[in-house]
Design an enzyme around this catalytic site. Structure first.
Site, mmCIF file in Angstrom:
data_model
loop_
_atom_site.group_PDB
_atom_site.id
_atom_site.type_symbol
_atom_site.label_atom_id
_atom_site.label_comp_id
_atom_site.label_asym_id
_atom_site.label_seq_id
_atom_site.Cartn_x
_atom_site.Cartn_y
_atom_site.Cartn_z
ATOM 1 C CB CYS A 49 38.220 34.720 41.317
ATOM 2 S SG CYS A 49 38.697 34.954 39.333
ATOM 3 C CB CYS A 52 39.418 30.501 39.807
ATOM 4 S SG CYS A 52 40.212 32.029 40.532
ATOM 5 C CG HIS A 111 42.611 34.613 42.297
ATOM 6 N ND1 HIS A 111 41.267 35.385 41.349
ATOM 7 C CD2 HIS A 111 42.468 35.739 42.965
ATOM 8 C CE1 HIS A 111 40.687 36.196 42.139
ATOM 9 N NE2 HIS A 111 41.347 36.652 42.873
ATOM 10 C CG ASN A 149 41.621 47.841 30.911
ATOM 11 O OD1 ASN A 149 41.981 48.417 30.742
ATOM 12 N ND2 ASN A 149 40.013 47.295 31.258
ATOM 13 C CB SER A 157 35.934 44.045 36.199
ATOM 14 O OG SER A 157 36.603 43.057 35.277
ATOM 15 C CG HIS A 160 42.047 35.249 37.484
ATOM 16 N ND1 HIS A 160 42.162 33.979 37.983
ATOM 17 C CD2 HIS A 160 42.725 35.041 36.414
ATOM 18 C CE1 HIS A 160 42.502 32.708 37.641
ATOM 19 N NE2 HIS A 160 42.867 33.568 36.471
ATOM 20 C CG HIS A 162 41.332 39.692 33.038
ATOM 21 N ND1 HIS A 162 41.987 39.772 34.493
ATOM 22 C CD2 HIS A 162 40.204 40.206 32.539
ATOM 23 C CE1 HIS A 162 41.052 41.079 34.931
ATOM 24 N NE2 HIS A 162 40.119 41.299 33.730
ATOM 25 C CD GLN A 164 37.895 43.562 28.151
ATOM 26 O OE1 GLN A 164 37.555 43.140 27.313
ATOM 27 N NE2 GLN A 164 37.811 43.807 29.739
#
Ligand code: H2U
Ligand code: ZN
Length: 337
Positions: A49, A52, A111, A149, A157, A160, A162, A164
């Site tokens: 990943c 990570c 993760h 997203n 994508s 994990h 996350h 933006q």
């Protein structure tokens, strides 16, 4: 099928746009499958990943050995600080340079978790991070877009946890519409559009979750099937204005909402979410009320999603499950905990 007489359009006062609601189409038998909740569990740490701790990204850079949240500049940034593009103003051919920056924000070193499954202090860390990043980037940029997203269906994508942040020197299209509508409403009525909307919705059938500081509801004008708007009860211009109590209660509300989402079809519910608050300089944007949009694409099952195509691209958005029906289903999913 005969045309449903109850088809109608609903107005979105926040953007000035309309949505077509064809509620009769929901008389079709419900064939949505409830997926088996059993899934392969992701590992706590994935050596492959790129988010990570300690792993190496596409750029060759190595992530910190972080134990809370972690932020880095996107290795494939769509906005960079110095744009060399020349402005063009030639009749109908017009362009302007945009400077900016893009960051990736990791919510947790783990993760295998998501906002909905994190302990409340970790969710609070994420809220604080959103607010800090907003305050910091607003010193240099007019609009700071915090978003997430979730799920491959919405373009994420990597599983994990996350989000933006894209920050830029110009006000983008969606916030520009909301700025205009909220400014105009304040000028005409002397009050905040979304606070007046909340007052009108109080105790109503579109509310899905609420606490002392926040309300989550399916807006009357929702476009996406299970779209939700999250609004603070009091006037808050932007994320950095949130008090400690508001931040904690936001974490509580998001946890309840997102767990409910995951129970609708028994799968991790994909969505795009993002924060909208006053652009910089915040002082001259007091007409803004902070809010978050959640736009989940799933419609009838874990595998049947809504696409914005055809009439929606060519004419205007359309939905065939009403906002009230969607709210009812989200509430039921939340209650089934
Ligand atoms: P999404 O899951 O929403 O695509 O966000 C992940 C972001 O991470 C994506 O914008 C960036 C991608 O550009 N990224 C890096 O910055 N470095 C990498 O090594 C891979 C992905
Ligand atoms: Zn990971």
């Amino acid at each position: 099928m005969a045309q449903d007489p109850s088809s109608h359009r609903r107005f979105n006062p926040l953007t000035g746009e309309w949505v077509l609601v064809s509620s009769g189409r929901t008389n079709r038998p419900w064939q949505g499958r409830v997926e088996d909740a059993a899934r392969v569990r992701a590992p706590e740490y994935d050596p492959d990943c790129y988010l990570c701790p300690t792993n190496t990204r596409a750029s060759g850079e190595t992530n910190d050995d972080y134990d809370d949240t972690f932020v880095f500049t996107n290795d494939f940034a769509a906005l960079v600080p110095e744009s060399n593009a020349a402005p063009i103003n030639d009749g109908l051919i017009k362009a302007e340079p945009v400077g900016g920056t893009c960051r990736v924000i990791c919510y947790s070193p783990r993760h295998d978790v998501h906002l909905a499954s994190m302990p409340s202090d970790q969710v609070r860390s994420v809220v604080d991070l959103w607010a800090e990043q907003m305050a910091e980037l607003s010193l240099d940029y007019r609009w700071v877009q915090v978003f997430e997203n979730r799920g491959a269906a919405m373009g994420a994508s990597n599983p994990h946890p996350h989000g933006q942040i894209w920050a830029g020197s110009e006000l983008p299209v969606e916030p520009a519409k909301e700025d205009l509508c909220q400014r105009d409403y304040m000028k005409r009525r002397g009050s905040h559009l979304l606070l007046d909307y909340l007052a009108q919705e109080e105790g109503d059938e579109r509310i899905v979750a609420e606490n002392s500081e926040w309300v989550a509801l399916v807006p009357f004008w929702a476009v996406w099937p299970f779209e939700v708007l999250v609004i603070p009860r009091r006037h808050v211009r932007w994320l950095p204005d949130l008090s400690p109590v508001q931040r904690d209660r936001l974490g509580d509300l998001l946890t309840i909402l997102l767990r409910g989402y995951d129970r609708i079809f028994g799968v991790p519910f994909p969505y795009s979410m993002g924060w909208h608050g006053a652009p910089a300089p915040v002082g001259s944007h007091g007409h803004w009320q902070l809010h978050a949009h959640f736009y989940p694409p799933l419609l009838r099952s874990a595998t049947v999603r809504k696409f914005m195509v055809g009439y929606e691209l060519m004419a205007e958005p359309q939905r065939d499950i009403t906002a009230e029906e969607a709210a009812e289903r989200i509430r039921a999913a939340i209650a089934s905990a």
